[in-house]
Design a protein around this motif. Structure first.
Motif, PDB file in Angstrom:
ATOM      1  N   MET A   1      73.367   4.933  35.166  1.00 12.05           N
ATOM      2  CA  MET A   1      72.409   5.464  34.235  1.00 12.05           C
ATOM      3  C   MET A   1      71.349   6.222  35.007  1.00 12.05           C
ATOM      4  N   MET A   2      70.924   7.317  34.417  1.00 16.05           N
ATOM      5  CA  MET A   2      69.900   8.141  35.038  1.00 16.05           C
ATOM      6  C   MET A   2      68.759   8.363  34.070  1.00 16.05           C
ATOM      7  N   SER A   3      67.562   8.377  34.595  1.00 16.23           N
ATOM      8  CA  SER A   3      66.379   8.762  33.833  1.00 16.23           C
ATOM      9  C   SER A   3      65.803   9.985  34.516  1.00 16.23           C
ATOM     10  N   ILE A   4      65.698  11.082  33.763  1.00 14.38           N
ATOM     11  CA  ILE A   4      65.120  12.291  34.332  1.00 14.38           C
ATOM     12  C   ILE A   4      64.007  12.794  33.439  1.00 14.38           C
ATOM     13  N   SER A   5      63.130  13.604  34.026  1.00 14.40           N
ATOM     14  CA  SER A   5      62.071  14.286  33.291  1.00 14.40           C
ATOM     15  C   SER A   5      62.233  15.765  33.563  1.00 14.40           C
ATOM     16  N   VAL A   6      61.969  16.576  32.563  1.00 13.55           N
ATOM     17  CA  VAL A   6      62.002  18.026  32.730  1.00 13.55           C
ATOM     18  C   VAL A   6      60.612  18.542  32.394  1.00 13.55           C
ATOM     19  N   ILE A   7      59.979  19.175  33.389  1.00 19.10           N
ATOM     20  CA  ILE A   7      58.639  19.726  33.220  1.00 19.10           C
ATOM     21  C   ILE A   7      58.689  21.180  33.639  1.00 19.10           C
ATOM     22  N   ASP A   8      58.412  22.078  32.701  1.00 22.92           N
ATOM     23  CA  ASP A   8      58.445  23.524  32.934  1.00 22.92           C
ATOM     24  C   ASP A   8      59.774  23.988  33.509  1.00 22.92           C
ATOM     25  N   GLY A   9      60.858  23.382  33.080  1.00 20.23           N
ATOM     26  CA  GLY A   9      62.191  23.792  33.517  1.00 20.23           C
ATOM     27  C   GLY A   9      62.662  23.137  34.802  1.00 20.23           C
ATOM     28  N   TYR A  10      61.799  22.399  35.472  1.00 17.86           N
ATOM     29  CA  TYR A  10      62.168  21.720  36.704  1.00 17.86           C
ATOM     30  C   TYR A  10      62.502  20.263  36.399  1.00 17.86           C
ATOM     31  N   SER A  11      63.563  19.776  37.012  1.00 17.69           N
ATOM     32  CA  SER A  11      64.050  18.422  36.751  1.00 17.69           C
ATOM     33  C   SER A  11      63.535  17.455  37.811  1.00 17.69           C
ATOM     34  N   TYR A  12      63.120  16.293  37.348  1.00 17.36           N
ATOM     35  CA  TYR A  12      62.658  15.231  38.235  1.00 17.36           C
ATOM     36  C   TYR A  12      63.518  14.008  37.981  1.00 17.36           C
ATOM     37  N   LEU A  13      64.178  13.558  39.003  1.00 21.25           N
ATOM     38  CA  LEU A  13      65.035  12.380  38.903  1.00 21.25           C
ATOM     39  C   LEU A  13      64.156  11.155  39.088  1.00 21.25           C
ATOM     40  N   ASP A  14      63.970  10.405  38.022  1.00 21.76           N
ATOM     41  CA  ASP A  14      63.073   9.255  38.066  1.00 21.76           C
ATOM     42  C   ASP A  14      63.777   7.963  38.451  1.00 21.76           C
ATOM     43  N   ARG A  15      65.012   7.807  37.994  1.00 20.01           N
ATOM     44  CA  ARG A  15      65.701   6.547  38.296  1.00 20.01           C
ATOM     45  C   ARG A  15      67.205   6.736  38.189  1.00 20.01           C
ATOM     46  N   LEU A 132      69.629  22.070  41.525  1.00 15.79           N
ATOM     47  CA  LEU A 132      69.202  22.563  40.208  1.00 15.79           C
ATOM     48  C   LEU A 132      67.809  23.184  40.279  1.00 15.79           C
ATOM     49  N   ASN A 133      66.888  22.513  40.946  1.00 14.93           N
ATOM     50  CA  ASN A 133      65.523  23.026  41.049  1.00 14.93           C
ATOM     51  C   ASN A 133      65.434  24.261  41.935  1.00 14.93           C
ATOM     52  N   LEU A 134      66.230  24.309  42.998  1.00 14.05           N
ATOM     53  CA  LEU A 134      66.251  25.517  43.842  1.00 14.05           C
ATOM     54  C   LEU A 134      66.800  26.712  43.072  1.00 14.05           C
ATOM     55  N   ALA A 135      67.829  26.481  42.270  1.00 11.18           N
ATOM     56  CA  ALA A 135      68.390  27.569  41.460  1.00 11.18           C
ATOM     57  C   ALA A 135      67.356  28.061  40.451  1.00 11.18           C
ATOM     58  N   LYS A 136      66.605  27.148  39.860  1.00 11.35           N
ATOM     59  CA  LYS A 136      65.548  27.533  38.911  1.00 11.35           C
ATOM     60  C   LYS A 136      64.465  28.336  39.623  1.00 11.35           C
ATOM     61  N   ARG A 137      64.085  27.894  40.811  1.00 13.85           N
ATOM     62  CA  ARG A 137      63.067  28.610  41.587  1.00 13.85           C
ATOM     63  C   ARG A 137      63.553  30.018  41.941  1.00 13.85           C
ATOM     64  N   LEU A 138      64.817  30.137  42.323  1.00 17.11           N
ATOM     65  CA  LEU A 138      65.384  31.446  42.654  1.00 17.11           C
ATOM     66  C   LEU A 138      65.415  32.352  41.425  1.00 17.11           C
ATOM     67  N   ARG A 139      65.804  31.811  40.269  1.00 16.74           N
ATOM     68  CA  ARG A 139      65.810  32.617  39.034  1.00 16.74           C
ATOM     69  C   ARG A 139      64.403  33.099  38.703  1.00 16.74           C
ATOM     70  N   ASP A 140      63.407  32.215  38.855  1.00 14.08           N
ATOM     71  CA  ASP A 140      62.022  32.609  38.586  1.00 14.08           C
ATOM     72  C   ASP A 140      61.564  33.705  39.543  1.00 14.08           C
TER      73      ASP A 140
END
Length: 172
Positions: A1-15, A132-140
């Protein structure tokens, strides 16, 4: 099981945990992690139904955080138009979290994790979210770069580039 947060398109893996547990217990650790990242509590929490326990609703109400989803009890027949619109917008924004899982599976092979140990699997999952976050940063970055190119073209900056005294070179 995974818990993630998405803030401004960036994903944070919480657990990440392989043993079963009640996910609703993760809500407050995620809200506190949000506060550490941004410096304030979120205006609203768009969470799955499992997170909408009475205790979590009470804590959110105390802090002025709106917890998405229907209220407990009987459904109201005369639900106001504004409330329906808010619920619909919450549902749309909530899809971003599910979309991150889909993006990871479709583009980055997150559905083919074949680590031998639990630790290796956790590291691989964390690396997928880094990608995922690096790809988002590159797209931005590329989007911003192309916007600057369009602005420069709009003001004809490139027309005189490489010409001496603005003269058009003649071919003989």
């Amino acid at each position: 099981m995974m818990s993630i947060s998405v803030i401004d398109g960036y994903s944070y893996l919480d657990r990440v945990q392989f043993d079963s547990y009640n996910e609703s217990e993760d809500l407050w650790s995620q809200i506190e992690a949000y506060k550490l990242r941004t410096g304030h509590y979120p205006e609203a929490v768009l969470a799955d139904q499992i997170y909408r326990t009475k205790e979590n609703r009470r804590k959110c109400a105390e802090l002025g955080i709106r917890l998405s989803g229907p209220k407990l009890g009987r459904k109201q027949v005369n639900q106001e138009k504004a409330e329906r619109k808010i619920a619909q917008m919450d549902s749309r924004k909530r899809n971003a979290v599910e979309g991150k899982f889909g993006e990871g599976k479709r583009f980055y092979g997150m559905d083919c994790i074949k680590g031998k140990t639990e630790h290796t699997c956790k590291v691989m999952i964390a690396l997928y979210f880094v990608v995922l976050n690096l790809a988002k940063r590159l797209r931005d970055f590329l989007s911003q770069f192309l916007d600057w190119i369009l602005i420069l073209c709009k003001f004809n900056i490139f027309i005189n580039f490489g010409r001496k005294n603005g003269a058009i070179p003649q071919l003989a």
